[in-house]
Motif scaffolding. Structure first.
Motif, PDB file in Angstrom:
ATOM      1  N   PHE A  96      -9.412  35.159 -24.769  1.00 40.39           N
ATOM      2  CA  PHE A  96      -8.642  33.929 -24.968  1.00 40.39           C
ATOM      3  C   PHE A  96      -7.191  34.206 -25.357  1.00 40.39           C
ATOM      4  O   PHE A  96      -6.362  33.312 -25.330  1.00 40.39           O
ATOM      5  CB  PHE A  96      -9.324  33.030 -26.004  1.00 40.39           C
ATOM      6  CG  PHE A  96     -10.555  32.366 -25.462  1.00 40.39           C
ATOM      7  CD1 PHE A  96     -10.491  31.109 -24.890  1.00 40.39           C
ATOM      8  CD2 PHE A  96     -11.782  33.006 -25.502  1.00 40.39           C
ATOM      9  CE1 PHE A  96     -11.624  30.496 -24.373  1.00 40.39           C
ATOM     10  CE2 PHE A  96     -12.926  32.413 -24.990  1.00 40.39           C
ATOM     11  CZ  PHE A  96     -12.847  31.160 -24.421  1.00 40.39           C
ATOM     12  N   GLU A  97      -6.875  35.446 -25.716  1.00 43.72           N
ATOM     13  CA  GLU A  97      -5.490  35.801 -26.023  1.00 43.72           C
ATOM     14  C   GLU A  97      -4.574  35.552 -24.826  1.00 43.72           C
ATOM     15  O   GLU A  97      -3.381  35.328 -24.988  1.00 43.72           O
ATOM     16  CB  GLU A  97      -5.389  37.286 -26.398  1.00 43.72           C
ATOM     17  CG  GLU A  97      -5.999  37.638 -27.723  1.00 43.72           C
ATOM     18  CD  GLU A  97      -5.865  39.135 -28.003  1.00 43.72           C
ATOM     19  OE1 GLU A  97      -4.820  39.717 -27.661  1.00 43.72           O
ATOM     20  OE2 GLU A  97      -6.817  39.704 -28.562  1.00 43.72           O
ATOM     21  N   PRO A 103      -9.895  28.912 -29.195  1.00 42.37           N
ATOM     22  CA  PRO A 103     -10.091  30.316 -29.593  1.00 42.37           C
ATOM     23  C   PRO A 103      -8.858  31.157 -29.250  1.00 42.37           C
ATOM     24  O   PRO A 103      -8.159  30.876 -28.277  1.00 42.37           O
ATOM     25  CB  PRO A 103     -11.290  30.780 -28.762  1.00 42.37           C
ATOM     26  CG  PRO A 103     -11.913  29.551 -28.208  1.00 42.37           C
ATOM     27  CD  PRO A 103     -10.859  28.498 -28.175  1.00 42.37           C
ATOM     28  N   THR A 104      -8.631  32.189 -30.033  1.00 47.22           N
ATOM     29  CA  THR A 104      -7.472  33.053 -29.780  1.00 47.22           C
ATOM     30  C   THR A 104      -7.833  34.521 -29.673  1.00 47.22           C
ATOM     31  O   THR A 104      -6.967  35.346 -29.397  1.00 47.22           O
ATOM     32  CB  THR A 104      -6.436  32.900 -30.912  1.00 47.22           C
ATOM     33  OG1 THR A 104      -7.075  33.175 -32.156  1.00 47.22           O
ATOM     34  CG2 THR A 104      -5.846  31.505 -30.933  1.00 47.22           C
ATOM     35  N   SER A 105      -9.100  34.856 -29.852  1.00 49.66           N
ATOM     36  CA  SER A 105      -9.472  36.275 -29.823  1.00 49.66           C
ATOM     37  C   SER A 105     -10.090  36.659 -28.484  1.00 49.66           C
ATOM     38  O   SER A 105     -10.445  35.804 -27.673  1.00 49.66           O
ATOM     39  CB  SER A 105     -10.445  36.578 -30.971  1.00 49.66           C
ATOM     40  OG  SER A 105     -11.598  35.775 -30.861  1.00 49.66           O
ATOM     41  N   GLY A 106     -10.210  37.956 -28.276  1.00 53.53           N
ATOM     42  CA  GLY A 106     -10.803  38.465 -27.047  1.00 53.53           C
ATOM     43  C   GLY A 106     -10.037  38.002 -25.824  1.00 53.53           C
ATOM     44  O   GLY A 106      -8.807  37.969 -25.820  1.00 53.53           O
ATOM     45  N   ARG A 118     -17.624  29.998 -29.729  1.00 56.79           N
ATOM     46  CA  ARG A 118     -16.975  31.274 -30.058  1.00 56.79           C
ATOM     47  C   ARG A 118     -17.679  32.454 -29.402  1.00 56.79           C
ATOM     48  O   ARG A 118     -17.116  33.529 -29.278  1.00 56.79           O
ATOM     49  CB  ARG A 118     -16.888  31.463 -31.580  1.00 56.79           C
ATOM     50  CG  ARG A 118     -15.875  30.510 -32.238  1.00 56.79           C
ATOM     51  CD  ARG A 118     -14.590  30.464 -31.429  1.00 56.79           C
ATOM     52  NE  ARG A 118     -13.524  29.664 -31.968  1.00 56.79           N
ATOM     53  CZ  ARG A 118     -13.187  28.457 -31.534  1.00 56.79           C
ATOM     54  NH1 ARG A 118     -13.877  27.874 -30.581  1.00 56.79           N
ATOM     55  NH2 ARG A 118     -12.161  27.826 -32.039  1.00 56.79           N
ATOM     56  N   GLU A 119     -18.911  32.249 -28.932  1.00 54.54           N
ATOM     57  CA  GLU A 119     -19.634  33.308 -28.224  1.00 54.54           C
ATOM     58  C   GLU A 119     -18.884  33.742 -26.962  1.00 54.54           C
ATOM     59  O   GLU A 119     -19.016  34.881 -26.508  1.00 54.54           O
ATOM     60  CB  GLU A 119     -21.045  32.836 -27.850  1.00 54.54           C
ATOM     61  CG  GLU A 119     -21.985  32.705 -29.021  1.00 54.54           C
ATOM     62  CD  GLU A 119     -21.840  31.401 -29.823  1.00 54.54           C
ATOM     63  OE1 GLU A 119     -22.652  31.184 -30.739  1.00 54.54           O
ATOM     64  OE2 GLU A 119     -20.907  30.600 -29.539  1.00 54.54           O
ATOM     65  N   THR A 160     -15.818  34.376 -26.689  1.00 53.73           N
ATOM     66  CA  THR A 160     -14.761  35.357 -26.985  1.00 53.73           C
ATOM     67  C   THR A 160     -15.253  36.788 -26.821  1.00 53.73           C
ATOM     68  O   THR A 160     -14.445  37.716 -26.752  1.00 53.73           O
ATOM     69  CB  THR A 160     -14.195  35.181 -28.410  1.00 53.73           C
ATOM     70  OG1 THR A 160     -15.236  35.425 -29.356  1.00 53.73           O
ATOM     71  CG2 THR A 160     -13.619  33.780 -28.604  1.00 53.73           C
ATOM     72  N   TYR A 198     -13.178  26.374 -37.329  1.00 52.26           N
ATOM     73  CA  TYR A 198     -12.903  26.156 -35.917  1.00 52.26           C
ATOM     74  C   TYR A 198     -13.480  24.862 -35.375  1.00 52.26           C
ATOM     75  O   TYR A 198     -13.137  24.451 -34.282  1.00 52.26           O
ATOM     76  CB  TYR A 198     -13.381  27.368 -35.093  1.00 52.26           C
ATOM     77  CG  TYR A 198     -14.847  27.371 -34.733  1.00 52.26           C
ATOM     78  CD1 TYR A 198     -15.274  26.770 -33.550  1.00 52.26           C
ATOM     79  CD2 TYR A 198     -15.796  27.967 -35.524  1.00 52.26           C
ATOM     80  CE1 TYR A 198     -16.597  26.776 -33.193  1.00 52.26           C
ATOM     81  CE2 TYR A 198     -17.126  27.976 -35.183  1.00 52.26           C
ATOM     82  CZ  TYR A 198     -17.529  27.384 -34.009  1.00 52.26           C
ATOM     83  OH  TYR A 198     -18.839  27.386 -33.669  1.00 52.26           O
ATOM     84  N   SER A 240     -15.595  40.262 -22.327  1.00 53.42           N
ATOM     85  CA  SER A 240     -14.341  40.987 -22.060  1.00 53.42           C
ATOM     86  C   SER A 240     -13.866  40.844 -20.620  1.00 53.42           C
ATOM     87  O   SER A 240     -12.674  40.989 -20.342  1.00 53.42           O
ATOM     88  CB  SER A 240     -14.500  42.472 -22.417  1.00 53.42           C
ATOM     89  OG  SER A 240     -15.547  43.033 -21.665  1.00 53.42           O
ATOM     90  N   GLY A 281     -22.178  32.813 -23.510  1.00 55.50           N
ATOM     91  CA  GLY A 281     -21.592  34.037 -24.050  1.00 55.50           C
ATOM     92  C   GLY A 281     -22.364  35.294 -23.660  1.00 55.50           C
ATOM     93  O   GLY A 281     -21.867  36.406 -23.826  1.00 55.50           O
TER      94      GLY A 281
END
Length: 149
Positions: A119-120, A114-117, A91-92, A94, A144, A97, A70
């Motif tokens: 990973f969307e 994951p769904t944020s950052g 999760r790191e 995410t 998670y 950018s 990350g």
């Protein structure tokens, strides 16, 4: 002149990734796909602050994906598919950018996707064939790391 890219993919290499790789701070591309590399991904790879591409797919790598990856703020490509990786997707990751391509399919990862950052925008098929990995996480509704015990 020092080369910032070593494409050693499909080179019939075997052995382990050594922690000393983390000292190659100017390395931009680590291309070791389609070899017979074993062992784990050293946490020290998180020190490769210039890395753009980490391609370790189609090997025999085991263990977990180090959360230290990350720290790779310029990483665009992370391809770890077709190995024997376990544990959750850190999760790191995410927080990177610049990340555009993530493929961790065909491993034994667990938890949720994951769904944020970045990973969307990663297709769900880049996570397939991980029997213990569940669908996209519902933020705030589930832990998670389910199925990781």
């Amino acid at each position: 002149m020092f080369s910032y890219c070593r494409d050693l993919g499909n080179s019939n290499l075997s052995g382990h990734l050594v922690p000393e790789l983390g000292k190659l701070e100017h390395l931009q591309y680590l291309e070791l796909y389609k070899n017979n590399i074993q062992g784990t991904i050293p946490a020290e790879l998180g020190n490769l602050k210039s890395l753009i591409s980490l391609d370790l797919y189609n090997n025999n790598i085991s263990g977990t994906i180090p959360p230290s990856l990350g720290k790779l703020k310029f990483l665009v490509f992370l391809r770890l598919n077709d190995n024997r990786l376990t544990g959750p997707v850190p999760r790191e990751l995410t927080g990177i950018s610049s990340l555009k391509v993530v493929d961790v399919s065909n491993n034994d990862l667990c938890g949720t996707i994951p769904t944020s950052g970045p990973f969307e925008h990663i297709p769900l098929n880049n996570f397939e064939n991980n029997p213990r990995l569940e669908g996209p996480e519902l933020l705030g509704l589930a832990s998670y790391d389910t199925n990781c015990s």
